[in-house]
Write a protein that holds these residues in place. Structure first.
Motif, short mmCIF file in Angstrom:
data_model
loop_
_atom_site.label_atom_id
_atom_site.label_comp_id
_atom_site.label_asym_id
_atom_site.label_seq_id
_atom_site.Cartn_x
_atom_site.Cartn_y
_atom_site.Cartn_z
N LEU A 322 0.81 -1.21 0.00
CA LEU A 322 0.00 0.00 0.00
C LEU A 322 0.85 1.27 0.00
O LEU A 322 1.88 1.35 0.67
CB LEU A 322 -0.92 0.03 1.22
N ASP A 323 0.36 2.25 -0.75
CA ASP A 323 0.92 3.60 -0.69
C ASP A 323 0.03 4.54 0.11
O ASP A 323 0.48 5.60 0.55
CB ASP A 323 1.12 4.16 -2.10
N LEU A 324 -1.23 4.18 0.28
CA LEU A 324 -2.16 4.95 1.10
C LEU A 324 -3.37 4.10 1.42
O LEU A 324 -3.64 3.09 0.76
CB LEU A 324 -2.63 6.23 0.38
N ALA A 325 -4.10 4.52 2.44
CA ALA A 325 -5.35 3.86 2.81
C ALA A 325 -6.35 4.91 3.23
O ALA A 325 -6.00 5.92 3.85
CB ALA A 325 -5.12 2.86 3.96
N GLU A 326 -7.60 4.67 2.86
CA GLU A 326 -8.73 5.47 3.33
C GLU A 326 -9.57 4.57 4.22
O GLU A 326 -10.13 3.57 3.74
CB GLU A 326 -9.56 5.99 2.15
N VAL A 327 -9.64 4.87 5.51
CA VAL A 327 -10.39 4.03 6.44
C VAL A 327 -11.47 4.86 7.12
O VAL A 327 -11.42 6.09 7.13
CB VAL A 327 -9.47 3.37 7.49
N GLN A 387 -14.30 7.48 -0.71
CA GLN A 387 -12.99 6.90 -0.43
C GLN A 387 -12.30 6.49 -1.73
O GLN A 387 -11.09 6.71 -1.90
CB GLN A 387 -13.14 5.68 0.49
N VAL A 388 -13.05 5.88 -2.64
CA VAL A 388 -12.46 5.47 -3.92
C VAL A 388 -12.10 6.70 -4.74
O VAL A 388 -11.06 6.72 -5.42
CB VAL A 388 -13.41 4.54 -4.69
N ILE A 404 0.27 12.30 -2.50
CA ILE A 404 1.27 11.33 -2.06
C ILE A 404 2.14 10.97 -3.26
O ILE A 404 1.64 10.44 -4.26
CB ILE A 404 0.58 10.07 -1.49
N GLU A 405 3.39 11.25 -3.16
CA GLU A 405 4.31 11.09 -4.29
C GLU A 405 4.40 9.64 -4.73
O GLU A 405 4.64 8.74 -3.92
CB GLU A 405 5.70 11.61 -3.91
N GLY A 406 4.21 9.40 -6.02
CA GLY A 406 4.40 8.08 -6.61
C GLY A 406 3.40 7.03 -6.18
O GLY A 406 3.67 5.83 -6.30
N ALA A 407 2.22 7.43 -5.72
CA ALA A 407 1.23 6.46 -5.23
C ALA A 407 0.75 5.55 -6.36
O ALA A 407 0.39 6.02 -7.44
CB ALA A 407 0.04 7.19 -4.61
N ARG A 408 0.74 4.24 -6.09
CA ARG A 408 0.33 3.27 -7.09
C ARG A 408 -0.71 2.27 -6.59
O ARG A 408 -1.42 1.67 -7.39
CB ARG A 408 1.54 2.49 -7.62
N VAL A 409 -0.81 2.06 -5.29
CA VAL A 409 -1.75 1.09 -4.73
C VAL A 409 -2.44 1.72 -3.53
O VAL A 409 -1.78 2.24 -2.62
CB VAL A 409 -1.04 -0.21 -4.29
N ALA A 410 -3.79 1.64 -3.51
CA ALA A 410 -4.57 2.20 -2.41
C ALA A 410 -5.61 1.18 -1.94
O ALA A 410 -6.13 0.39 -2.74
CB ALA A 410 -5.27 3.48 -2.84
N LEU A 411 -5.90 1.23 -0.65
CA LEU A 411 -6.95 0.39 -0.05
C LEU A 411 -7.96 1.29 0.63
O LEU A 411 -7.58 2.24 1.32
CB LEU A 411 -6.35 -0.56 0.98
N THR A 412 -9.25 1.00 0.44
CA THR A 412 -10.29 1.65 1.22
C THR A 412 -10.95 0.61 2.11
O THR A 412 -10.98 -0.57 1.77
CB THR A 412 -11.36 2.30 0.33
N ALA A 413 -11.48 1.05 3.25
CA ALA A 413 -12.15 0.12 4.16
C ALA A 413 -13.17 0.86 5.00
O ALA A 413 -12.90 1.96 5.49
CB ALA A 413 -11.13 -0.57 5.07
N ASN A 414 -14.35 0.25 5.12
CA ASN A 414 -15.33 0.77 6.07
C ASN A 414 -16.27 -0.33 6.51
O ASN A 414 -16.23 -1.45 6.01
CB ASN A 414 -16.05 2.01 5.53
#
Length: 428
Positions: A322-327, A387-388, A404-414
């Motif tokens: 992951l490069d970031l997450a939205e929770v 979130q998406v 976020i520099e160079g972000a390539r993979v993100a996860l969302t969760a709720n």
């Protein structure tokens, strides 16, 4: 991958208290998403609406309500209800139609005009619903529920009110840079500590508001996307799992829908102390080559961990990718719980991760770079879609001062009432 669909467009109506109907907000977000995709409304062959039961009959048939407001043009319609996970259910419905060859281009829309104050349970009496029971029998409104999580983290892991305040400080700083956020002002830990107590130990600035707002996505098949754009963003997994019953008292008492699984505590779902994701009665992990595999050693974590685990397994990814997450930060303490449940750190280490700055903008794994619910508040059917939207903008490099520099993979969760959960993996 065979389960991939493209995100061609993302749009939002700003969150706030605007005093208008949910359909108006949804149409504004939909038009922005269509413009972002460079597509005319007539190209859409499926509209998937995330339902809002507070919106009366139009809310119950949200897909048709949005299609009518945009102008009937023959598209199929679908409406999905899953409480706070409604938006992800709508995304999953659109994805299923696309993968089945029943639609090339789908519009997913969620919008809400939320009441002021606490959310009450909707839909009548449901004596078999643990969330209804905790409202009616215990009088546990959402803030009281969040406070139980906070107290448990303090007792089990040694988290402090100061740790919780730092979550708000982090998210408010990100939200200040988000033009769609309702609250766009940085706050200090002292301001959090000085705000009124709502449900001890949580203060007013530790919990999220209720808001109006909307979010929309334009999804398409791989073939359509490759004809339409050279740089699509892809959804590679959508998890909409439910808890396992009967419950065991491993996270909260039996009235909580996110207790761990099964009569056999070893049949749970979660992570080991090293943060390895586990699914069901087996371990779902990744070797050094990135291959998903199933092991045999179970453990005892709960529902939120299973939400992310199912998404990781489908995407062939793990927390380390992951490069970031939205929770779903309904409260500051709950955000810390998510760090552990999505595998960013071992149980009990969330506050340390926060204090190190790892989850802030510029950190190793930013969490809620949108500003989260701390900055937006709850507009229930729109939240999982929003979130998406943030993930898409980050992966495209379009997030402005919160990029976020160079972000390539993100996860969302709720997660939502009545055992609903969702997680989406977005990649480029």
């Amino acid at each position: 991958m065979t389960g991939d669909v493209a995100v061609l467009g993302a749009g939002m109506h700003p969150w706030g208290k605007w005093g208008r109907g949910f359909t108006e907000y949804g149409v504004a977000a939909a038009r922005e998403a269509l413009a972002d995709a460079g597509l005319d409304w007539t190209r859409v062959t499926l509209v998937c609406g995330a339902q809002t039961v507070r919106g009366g009959y139009p809310g119950h048939v949200a897909g048709a309500a949005f299609a009518r407001a945009l102008g009937w043009q023959g598209a199929r319609v679908s409406s999905s209800y899953a409480a706070c996970a409604s938006g992800a259910q709508a995304v999953n419905t659109a994805r299923a139609h696309i993968l089945a060859g029943m639609a090339d281009v789908a519009l997913v829309v969620g919008a809400d005009a939320a009441p002021k104050g606490f959310f009450a349970p909707a839909g009548g009496e449901r004596a078999d619903d643990p969330d209804w029971l905790r409202f009616r029998i215990l009088g546990a409104t959402n803030p009281a529920y969040f406070a139980l999580y906070a107290r448990r983290r303090m007792a089990v892991h040694g988290d402090t009110a100061e740790d919780f305040a730092l979550v708000k400080v982090k998210n408010a700083a990100a939200g200040a840079a988000n033009p769609c956020a309702r609250y766009r002002r940085a706050v200090t830990a002292d301001e959090v500590a000085a705000s009124p107590v709502v449900a001890d130990p949580l203060r007013l600035l530790d919990i999220c508001a209720t808001s109006d707002g909307a979010a929309a996505l334009v999804l398409s098949s791989m073939e359509f996307a490759r004809r339409h754009t050279a740089h699509p963003v892809w959804i590679t997994a959508v998890s909409t799992v439910t808890p396992r019953f009967p419950q065991t008292v491993l996270e909260l008492p039996d009235f909580a829908t996110d207790s761990a699984a099964g009569t056999d505590p070893a049949a749970g779902t979660g992570k080991d102390g090293a943060g390895t994701v586990r699914t069901g009665a087996v371990q779902a992990g990744r070797d050094h080559a990135g291959t998903v595999h199933a092991g045999t050693e179970p453990d005892r974590a709960g529902f939120r961990a299973s939400i992310a685990a199912a998404a990781y397994e489908e995407a062939g990814a793990g927390p380390e990718d992951l490069d970031l997450a939205e929770v779903y930060d309904l409260s500051t303490a709950l955000e810390l719980q998510w760090y552990e449940d999505i595998g960013l750190c071992p149980p009990g280490d969330a506050a340390r991760l926060l204090r190190e700055g790892a989850t802030g903008l510029g950190g190793r794994i930013p969490v809620n770079p949108s500003g989260g619910l701390a900055s937006f508040g709850e507009a229930v059917p729109a939240q999982a879609i929003a979130q998406v939207c943030e993930a898409v903008r980050q992966l495209r490099g379009q997030a402005g001062d919160r990029q976020i520099e160079g972000a390539r993979v993100a996860l969302t969760a709720n997660q939502g009432l009545f055992g609903h959960g969702s997680s989406v993996v977005v990649v480029r």
